[in-house]
Enzyme design. Structure first.
Site, PDB file in Angstrom:
ATOM      1  N   ASP A  51      63.250-144.475  42.684  1.00 17.09           N
ATOM      2  CA  ASP A  51      63.778-145.741  43.192  1.00 17.09           C
ATOM      3  C   ASP A  51      65.187-145.948  42.648  1.00 17.09           C
ATOM      4  O   ASP A  51      65.461-145.682  41.471  1.00 17.09           O
ATOM      5  CB  ASP A  51      62.882-146.896  42.738  1.00 17.09           C
ATOM      6  CG  ASP A  51      63.457-148.245  43.139  1.00 17.09           C
ATOM      7  OD1 ASP A  51      63.359-148.585  44.337  1.00 17.09           O
ATOM      8  OD2 ASP A  51      64.024-148.947  42.273  1.00 17.09           O
ATOM      9  N   TYR A  56      73.390-149.861  41.257  1.00 16.29           N
ATOM     10  CA  TYR A  56      73.145-149.212  39.964  1.00 16.29           C
ATOM     11  C   TYR A  56      74.316-148.285  39.661  1.00 16.29           C
ATOM     12  O   TYR A  56      74.448-147.199  40.235  1.00 16.29           O
ATOM     13  CB  TYR A  56      71.852-148.394  39.989  1.00 16.29           C
ATOM     14  CG  TYR A  56      70.579-149.208  40.112  1.00 16.29           C
ATOM     15  CD1 TYR A  56      70.583-150.594  40.004  1.00 16.29           C
ATOM     16  CD2 TYR A  56      69.356-148.583  40.335  1.00 16.29           C
ATOM     17  CE1 TYR A  56      69.418-151.330  40.114  1.00 16.29           C
ATOM     18  CE2 TYR A  56      68.184-149.312  40.451  1.00 16.29           C
ATOM     19  CZ  TYR A  56      68.217-150.689  40.339  1.00 16.29           C
ATOM     20  OH  TYR A  56      67.057-151.407  40.450  1.00 16.29           O
ATOM     21  N   GLN A 172      58.159-154.353  46.031  1.00 19.46           N
ATOM     22  CA  GLN A 172      58.440-153.964  44.652  1.00 19.46           C
ATOM     23  C   GLN A 172      58.338-155.215  43.791  1.00 19.46           C
ATOM     24  O   GLN A 172      58.998-156.227  44.062  1.00 19.46           O
ATOM     25  CB  GLN A 172      59.833-153.342  44.539  1.00 19.46           C
ATOM     26  CG  GLN A 172      60.100-152.784  43.155  1.00 19.46           C
ATOM     27  CD  GLN A 172      61.442-152.103  43.051  1.00 19.46           C
ATOM     28  OE1 GLN A 172      62.167-152.291  42.063  1.00 19.46           O
ATOM     29  NE2 GLN A 172      61.794-151.284  44.038  1.00 19.46           N
ATOM     30  N   LEU A 203      57.091-151.769  31.438  1.00 17.85           N
ATOM     31  CA  LEU A 203      57.053-151.899  29.974  1.00 17.85           C
ATOM     32  C   LEU A 203      57.819-153.133  29.490  1.00 17.85           C
ATOM     33  O   LEU A 203      58.146-153.239  28.310  1.00 17.85           O
ATOM     34  CB  LEU A 203      57.603-150.633  29.312  1.00 17.85           C
ATOM     35  CG  LEU A 203      56.772-149.364  29.556  1.00 17.85           C
ATOM     36  CD1 LEU A 203      57.475-148.138  28.996  1.00 17.85           C
ATOM     37  CD2 LEU A 203      55.378-149.511  28.936  1.00 17.85           C
ATOM     38  N   LYS A 211      58.174-150.667  19.950  1.00 19.27           N
ATOM     39  CA  LYS A 211      59.133-150.031  19.027  1.00 19.27           C
ATOM     40  C   LYS A 211      60.185-150.990  18.476  1.00 19.27           C
ATOM     41  O   LYS A 211      60.955-150.619  17.589  1.00 19.27           O
ATOM     42  CB  LYS A 211      59.831-148.866  19.727  1.00 19.27           C
ATOM     43  CG  LYS A 211      60.757-149.266  20.871  1.00 19.27           C
ATOM     44  CD  LYS A 211      61.340-148.040  21.567  1.00 19.27           C
ATOM     45  CE  LYS A 211      62.270-148.421  22.710  1.00 19.27           C
ATOM     46  NZ  LYS A 211      62.796-147.230  23.415  1.00 19.27           N
TER      47      LYS A 211
END
Length: 327
Positions: A51, A56, A172, A203, A211
């Protein structure tokens, strides 16, 4: 690799696929060489779907995908998006001439004759209610420039509205352990309508890797630095709309999901893949290590009913009321 139907498009996509926002920009320092090596590794591992979007890196992610998939155009499917190179609130942005120009520019950068999936990139709900953009996409489909079209949405309401159009083939959505609202009505309705579900930010901008500590500082050009409170775009696109400190606090309370599994990240991805309505997840990456870490979710053990119930309760009692922005 496992493959799932992308709704009723006829496409079968790798259930772990990848998004390319991070390698284009706004996620800190990137390297084209590392990005191309990572894409090659993903393809070698059986990933057949990526994607991207025209904004971008101002099209740079599309150019990288063209290089990585040269000679494999028939085997590797690409979804891209449009509208954010213009004023997303201006109806003129969604006219035939403007959208056709966006489409042609993406085709040129991707070095493709047709787009497998062309998505409206998080438009305002007023544009979706007006509906003229769908007629434009129908025309581009008839012309053979796009094979299927869909919408990247911010809210459940927007997604349900899109499902009223029978030619919308994919949605999406932001969906993860911190953002469970789509499970209530959107995912079941999409499945009933034969519409594929692509899951972005699985995530929660890295929170669900476990983390981070609260004193972590992101690079200046990383959107996790400048969009934590929605200064640049929808706040929900960064840390699931929770804010960084609250997100870290909540993530710390979820460390138990990694017990008996490889990592917290692969467990969080597994939770999404356990939802049958999902066609694929599209986590981001900047290097091969992240590609392989995300692919570990494929072999993770599914969540048990008690675990699923515990995560639902956690969302309802600890998370839901802290989410900011349209949802």
């Amino acid at each position: 690799m496992n493959y799932r139907e992308l709704g009723n498009t006829g496409l079968k996509v790798s259930e772990v696929s990848f998004g390319t926002w991070a390698i284009g920009g706004s996620w800190g320092k990137t390297s084209d060489e590392e990005a191309l090596n990572s894409l090659d590794r993903a393809i070698g591992e059986g990933v057949n779907f990526f994607d991207t979007a025209d904004v971008y890196g101002d099209g740079h992610s599309e150019e990288l995908l063209a290089k990585a998939t040269k000679g494999k155009e028939d085997q590797i499917h690409i979804a891209t998006k449009f509208c954010r190179a213009g004023d997303i609130h201006d109806p003129e942005t969604y006219t035939y001439d403007r959208v056709a120009a966006y489409c042609e520019a993406s085709l040129k950068r991707l070095n493709r004759e047709a787009l497998d999936l062309y998505q409206i990139h998080c438009p305002p709900i007023e544009i979706l209610k007006d509906g003229q953009v769908f007629e434009v996409l129908d025309k581009l489909q008839q012309e053979g420039k796009i094979r299927n079209y869909g919408v990247s949405v911010e809210t459940v309401e927007e997604g349900l509205l899109c499902l009223q159009n029978p030619n919308v083939k994919a949605l999406q959505v932001i969906f993860n352990i911190f953002r469970q609202k789509p499970m209530e009505s959107l995912l079941p309705e999409a499945k009933k309508n034969g519409v594929g579900i692509l899951v972005r930010l699985p995530l929660a901008s890295g929170l669900l890797t476990g983390k981070f500590t609260k004193d972590h500082v992101f690079e200046e050009d990383d959107h996790r630095n400048f969009n934590e409170h929605g200064a640049a775009f929808n706040v929900g696109e960064t840390f699931a709309g929770l804010g960084f400190a609250k997100g870290v606090e909540l993530a710390d309370q979820l460390e138990w999901i990694a017990e008996g599994r490889k990592s917290m990240a692969s467990a969080a991805l597994r939770w999404i893949l356990d939802q049958e309505e999902v066609s694929c997840i599209i986590p981001g990456f900047k290097n091969e290590k992240q590609i392989l870490q995300n692919l570990e979710s494929l072999s993770e053990k599914p969540f048990t009913e008690p675990e699923l119930a515990a995560l639902r309760e956690f969302y309802e009692e600890n998370v839901k009321n802290h989410i900011r922005g349209p949802y």
